[in-house]
Design a protein around this motif. Sequence first.
Motif, short mmCIF file in Angstrom:
data_model
loop_
_atom_site.label_atom_id
_atom_site.label_comp_id
_atom_site.label_asym_id
_atom_site.label_seq_id
_atom_site.Cartn_x
_atom_site.Cartn_y
_atom_site.Cartn_z
N HIS A 53 32.77 48.74 81.50
CA HIS A 53 34.21 48.60 81.71
C HIS A 53 34.73 49.93 82.27
O HIS A 53 34.64 50.96 81.60
N TYR B 268 35.55 45.42 69.60
CA TYR B 268 36.34 44.81 70.66
C TYR B 268 35.55 43.67 71.28
O TYR B 268 34.43 43.87 71.75
N GLU B 269 36.11 42.50 71.24
CA GLU B 269 35.42 41.31 71.76
C GLU B 269 35.31 41.36 73.27
O GLU B 269 36.20 41.84 73.97
N ARG B 270 34.19 40.85 73.77
CA ARG B 270 33.93 40.77 75.21
C ARG B 270 33.78 39.30 75.59
O ARG B 270 33.32 38.49 74.79
N ASP B 271 34.13 38.98 76.81
CA ASP B 271 33.97 37.63 77.33
C ASP B 271 32.69 37.62 78.17
O ASP B 271 32.63 38.25 79.23
N LYS B 272 31.65 36.92 77.71
CA LYS B 272 30.36 36.90 78.40
C LYS B 272 30.48 36.35 79.81
O LYS B 272 29.70 36.71 80.69
N PRO C 81 36.87 40.66 86.43
CA PRO C 81 35.46 41.05 86.35
C PRO C 81 34.93 41.79 87.57
O PRO C 81 34.03 42.61 87.44
N LEU D 273 41.20 40.47 82.13
CA LEU D 273 40.20 41.27 82.83
C LEU D 273 39.91 40.68 84.21
O LEU D 273 39.83 39.47 84.36
N LEU E 48 34.87 45.83 86.15
CA LEU E 48 33.51 46.00 85.61
C LEU E 48 32.58 46.49 86.70
O LEU E 48 32.79 46.22 87.88
N VAL F 138 37.60 49.25 76.91
CA VAL F 138 38.38 48.25 76.19
C VAL F 138 39.20 48.92 75.10
O VAL F 138 40.36 48.57 74.86
N LYS G 126 31.02 39.21 82.32
CA LYS G 126 29.79 39.90 82.69
C LYS G 126 29.05 39.10 83.75
O LYS G 126 28.60 39.66 84.76
N SER H 86 44.51 43.00 73.49
CA SER H 86 44.01 42.00 74.43
C SER H 86 44.63 42.19 75.81
O SER H 86 45.79 42.59 75.93
#
Length: 127
Positions: A75, A34-38, A90, A88, A94, A79, A41, A85
């Motif tokens: 998370h 599962y791709e994360r958006d840096k 953040p 999010l 998170l 995810v 973070k 998709s």
Amino acid sequence: KTGVDLDEIIDSLQDEQTFEYVEGEERDQVSIRYERDKRAKAKCIKAKGCRCAVCGFDFEKAYGEAGRGFIEVHHIIPVSKRGGSYVLDPVNDLVPLCSNCHSMVHRQRDIVMEIEDLKIICTNKFS
């Protein structure tokens, strides 16, 4: 993160006379990632800081310059449970956790411990 019961494994080995522990065999693995958006973070850390939300651990305080800016981000809803998709938030989705606390919330396979429940355990053990 596997939820391994070490006592159970150790008990099952009690009757063995000799052990040969072999590791390093290569195996092919197919899995979903599962791709994360840096940026998410970074936004979480900017809003909440680099202290663990459960135990208060601060990598910079413990490790000096090497720990500056380091923290894992958890998370709250995994995810993998979101069903594809999603957008999010953040700050609300998170939470910063140290490596130990992050491992503990994921210790049981398919069950993610609630942050508040881990805080209760941590507070009772280390206060």
